[in-house]
Design a protein around this motif. Structure first.
Motif, PDB file in Angstrom:
ATOM      1  N   ASN A   1     -54.067   2.196 -46.721  1.00 49.68           N
ATOM      2  CA  ASN A   1     -55.099   2.091 -45.879  1.00 49.68           C
ATOM      3  C   ASN A   1     -55.396   0.680 -45.295  1.00 49.68           C
ATOM      4  OD1 ASN A   1     -55.774   4.903 -46.299  1.00 49.68           O
ATOM      5  ND2 ASN A   1     -57.019   4.373 -48.218  1.00 49.68           N
ATOM      6  N   TYR A   2     -55.104  -0.364 -45.994  1.00 51.05           N
ATOM      7  CA  TYR A   2     -55.433  -1.715 -45.568  1.00 51.05           C
ATOM      8  C   TYR A   2     -54.149  -2.540 -45.002  1.00 51.05           C
ATOM      9  CZ  TYR A   2     -59.437  -0.234 -48.342  1.00 51.05           C
ATOM     10  OH  TYR A   2     -60.386   0.629 -48.757  1.00 51.05           O
ATOM     11  N   ASP A   3     -54.777  -3.260 -43.900  1.00 48.58           N
ATOM     12  CA  ASP A   3     -53.871  -4.130 -43.471  1.00 48.58           C
ATOM     13  C   ASP A   3     -53.476  -5.490 -44.397  1.00 48.58           C
ATOM     14  OD1 ASP A   3     -53.444  -3.156 -40.605  1.00 48.58           O
ATOM     15  OD2 ASP A   3     -55.671  -3.091 -40.934  1.00 48.58           O
ATOM     16  N   ALA A   4     -54.421  -5.888 -45.232  1.00 47.47           N
ATOM     17  CA  ALA A   4     -54.301  -7.032 -46.249  1.00 47.47           C
ATOM     18  C   ALA A   4     -55.227  -6.691 -47.307  1.00 47.47           C
ATOM     19  CB  ALA A   4     -54.688  -8.331 -45.426  1.00 47.47           C
ATOM     20  N   VAL A   5     -54.812  -7.061 -48.519  1.00 45.23           N
ATOM     21  CA  VAL A   5     -55.457  -7.197 -49.553  1.00 45.23           C
ATOM     22  C   VAL A   5     -55.639  -8.430 -50.339  1.00 45.23           C
ATOM     23  CG1 VAL A   5     -55.716  -6.424 -52.062  1.00 45.23           C
ATOM     24  CG2 VAL A   5     -54.930  -4.924 -50.424  1.00 45.23           C
ATOM     25  N   LEU A   6     -56.773  -9.049 -50.595  1.00 47.31           N
ATOM     26  CA  LEU A   6     -57.091 -10.386 -51.109  1.00 47.31           C
ATOM     27  C   LEU A   6     -57.604 -10.339 -52.531  1.00 47.31           C
ATOM     28  CD1 LEU A   6     -59.211 -12.109 -48.125  1.00 47.31           C
ATOM     29  CD2 LEU A   6     -56.705 -11.742 -48.552  1.00 47.31           C
ATOM     30  N   CYS A   7     -56.918 -10.859 -53.370  1.00 44.76           N
ATOM     31  CA  CYS A   7     -57.195 -11.126 -54.849  1.00 44.76           C
ATOM     32  C   CYS A   7     -57.331 -12.604 -55.143  1.00 44.76           C
ATOM     33  CB  CYS A   7     -56.352 -10.241 -55.697  1.00 44.76           C
ATOM     34  SG  CYS A   7     -56.945  -9.848 -57.488  1.00 44.76           S
ATOM     35  N   LEU A   8     -58.241 -13.120 -55.135  1.00 43.28           N
ATOM     36  CA  LEU A   8     -58.736 -14.609 -55.208  1.00 43.28           C
ATOM     37  C   LEU A   8     -59.063 -15.050 -56.598  1.00 43.28           C
ATOM     38  CD1 LEU A   8     -59.652 -15.583 -51.842  1.00 43.28           C
ATOM     39  CD2 LEU A   8     -57.526 -15.200 -52.480  1.00 43.28           C
ATOM     40  N   LEU A   9     -58.339 -15.607 -57.542  1.00 39.80           N
ATOM     41  CA  LEU A   9     -59.091 -15.803 -59.002  1.00 39.80           C
ATOM     42  C   LEU A   9     -59.441 -14.975 -59.440  1.00 39.80           C
ATOM     43  CD1 LEU A   9     -60.556 -19.387 -57.782  1.00 39.80           C
ATOM     44  CD2 LEU A   9     -58.451 -19.097 -58.739  1.00 39.80           C
TER      45      LEU A   9
ATOM     46  N   LYS B   1     -50.835  -1.036 -46.023  1.00 35.16           N
ATOM     47  CA  LYS B   1     -50.075  -0.565 -45.059  1.00 35.16           C
ATOM     48  C   LYS B   1     -48.692  -1.052 -44.949  1.00 35.16           C
ATOM     49  CE  LYS B   1     -54.031   0.608 -42.062  1.00 35.16           C
ATOM     50  NZ  LYS B   1     -54.697   0.372 -40.724  1.00 35.16           N
ATOM     51  N   GLU B   2     -47.630  -0.439 -44.609  1.00 41.08           N
ATOM     52  CA  GLU B   2     -46.241  -1.226 -44.257  1.00 41.08           C
ATOM     53  C   GLU B   2     -46.664  -2.421 -43.404  1.00 41.08           C
ATOM     54  OE1 GLU B   2     -43.288  -0.475 -45.431  1.00 41.08           O
ATOM     55  OE2 GLU B   2     -44.272   1.054 -46.617  1.00 41.08           O
ATOM     56  N   GLY B   3     -46.059  -3.512 -43.801  1.00 37.17           N
ATOM     57  CA  GLY B   3     -46.267  -4.696 -43.022  1.00 37.17           C
ATOM     58  C   GLY B   3     -47.609  -5.302 -43.392  1.00 37.17           C
ATOM     59  N   GLY B   4     -48.365  -4.990 -44.307  1.00 36.08           N
ATOM     60  CA  GLY B   4     -49.536  -5.763 -44.653  1.00 36.08           C
ATOM     61  C   GLY B   4     -49.340  -6.627 -45.940  1.00 36.08           C
ATOM     62  N   TYR B   5     -50.222  -7.596 -46.040  1.00 34.73           N
ATOM     63  CA  TYR B   5     -50.148  -8.638 -46.708  1.00 34.73           C
ATOM     64  C   TYR B   5     -51.127  -8.565 -48.219  1.00 34.73           C
ATOM     65  CZ  TYR B   5     -48.032 -11.431 -43.214  1.00 34.73           C
ATOM     66  OH  TYR B   5     -47.263 -11.906 -41.987  1.00 34.73           O
ATOM     67  N   LEU B   6     -50.439  -9.019 -49.272  1.00 32.57           N
ATOM     68  CA  LEU B   6     -51.096  -9.234 -50.461  1.00 32.57           C
ATOM     69  C   LEU B   6     -51.426 -10.776 -50.500  1.00 32.57           C
ATOM     70  CD1 LEU B   6     -52.725  -8.546 -53.062  1.00 32.57           C
ATOM     71  CD2 LEU B   6     -50.391  -8.990 -54.404  1.00 32.57           C
ATOM     72  N   ILE B   7     -52.676 -11.459 -50.531  1.00 31.98           N
ATOM     73  CA  ILE B   7     -52.805 -12.666 -50.789  1.00 31.98           C
ATOM     74  C   ILE B   7     -53.511 -12.815 -52.367  1.00 31.98           C
ATOM     75  CG2 ILE B   7     -53.830 -14.862 -50.347  1.00 31.98           C
ATOM     76  CD1 ILE B   7     -53.426 -14.159 -47.481  1.00 31.98           C
ATOM     77  N   ASN B   8     -52.876 -13.397 -53.158  1.00 38.66           N
ATOM     78  CA  ASN B   8     -53.358 -13.744 -54.612  1.00 38.66           C
ATOM     79  C   ASN B   8     -53.610 -15.172 -54.939  1.00 38.66           C
ATOM     80  OD1 ASN B   8     -50.300 -13.296 -55.050  1.00 38.66           O
ATOM     81  ND2 ASN B   8     -51.061 -14.052 -57.186  1.00 38.66           N
ATOM     82  N   ALA B   9     -54.486 -15.449 -55.385  1.00 39.01           N
ATOM     83  CA  ALA B   9     -54.669 -16.703 -55.729  1.00 39.01           C
ATOM     84  C   ALA B   9     -54.968 -16.872 -57.468  1.00 39.01           C
ATOM     85  CB  ALA B   9     -55.953 -17.692 -55.369  1.00 39.01           C
ATOM     86  N   ASP B  10     -54.200 -17.712 -58.196  1.00 37.50           N
ATOM     87  CA  ASP B  10     -54.625 -17.686 -59.539  1.00 37.50           C
ATOM     88  C   ASP B  10     -54.393 -18.965 -60.333  1.00 37.50           C
ATOM     89  OD1 ASP B  10     -54.667 -14.513 -60.705  1.00 37.50           O
ATOM     90  OD2 ASP B  10     -53.253 -14.514 -59.010  1.00 37.50           O
ATOM     91  N   ILE B  11     -55.063 -19.091 -61.378  1.00 34.59           N
ATOM     92  CA  ILE B  11     -54.603 -20.349 -62.391  1.00 34.59           C
ATOM     93  C   ILE B  11     -53.451 -20.196 -63.127  1.00 34.59           C
ATOM     94  CG2 ILE B  11     -55.277 -21.684 -64.291  1.00 34.59           C
ATOM     95  CD1 ILE B  11     -58.347 -20.767 -63.909  1.00 34.59           C
TER      96      ILE B  11
END
Length: 232
Positions: free
Chosen positions: A113-121, A144-154
């Protein structure tokens, strides 16, 4: 620390002082948020963004200013943090574009359902690697197809020759943000026990394991690294 244990750590007292303690580190997060906007620049004008572990909502506030038609759903396991996020969203007039839920990723409706997922720290708090992999799998499934995951981690190789050097700079950063001498003395132990610090290669193996063919690291600030990965 498990996913649910992390939500207990972010109690009322911690949550109320979270933004203030991070204020001295704002150049780091402003840069990260600026780069997020560049990475996500090709999303649809009406994109829907899922923020996992949204905290006090800083990434929503940053991105909503540049993209007035984007919609946001934030999920946050800590009741106090979710409450503060809702208050901030209400105060700046974003309530009609944002839904803030208290809970876990599993509480978000399944489906792409989402164009992007953000998961920060967030995921470095999950010390069980199987649980961590499942979380990346679940974020992939909600894109969704073509969507982005952005993750930031230590993330770093704690056994590398360079680690002790960068750890000292990490301590300087935390001293700048107001950490006590005791906290600084215990910093390495905390990184080894309270969170799961894994190498860049291991982080990218989690992302590939979820189905992302080409994770790209686009940001680093001392031990904080961030990746974007596209669902093809």
């Amino acid at each position: 620390m498990s996913n649910k244990a992390a939500s207990v750590f972010f109690d009322q007292k911690f949550s109320e002082t979270y933004d203030e303690r991070n204020r001295n580190l704002s150049p780091i997060f402003k840069n990260l948020h600026f780069l997020l906007g560049l990475v996500l620049a090709d999303l649809p004008v009406n994109a829907h963004i899922l923020c996992v572990g949204v905290g006090t909502g800083e990434e929503i506030i940053a991105l909503s200013a540049a993209h007035p038609d984007w919609q946001f759903t934030g999920i946050e396991p800590s009741v106090p943090m979710a409450g503060i996020c809702k208050e901030k969203i209400q105060e700046i007039g974003l309530a009609d574009r944002c839904t803030i839920l208290n809970g876990y990723l599993s509480d978000v409706d399944q489906g792409a359902n989402y164009d992007a997922v953000l998961c920060l720290l967030v995921t470095h708090f999950i010390t069980d690697h199987n649980e961590r992999q499942l979380m990346f799998n679940d974020m992939y499934a909600r894109l969704k197809e073509g969507g982005y995951l952005i993750n930031a981690d230590i993330s770093d190789n704690m056994s590398s020759p360079q680690f002790q050097s960068i750890l000292e700079k990490w301590k300087v950063m935390h001293k700048h943000s107001g950490a006590s001498e005791q906290a600084l003395e215990n910093m390495e132990k905390a990184l080894a026990t309270h969170v799961s610090v894994v190498s860049k290669d291991k982080m990218e193996s989690f992302l590939r394991g979820a189905g992302f063919a080409l994770p790209v690291q686009f940001f680093q600030s001392l031990l904080i690294r961030a990746w974007y990965s596209k669902k093809e």
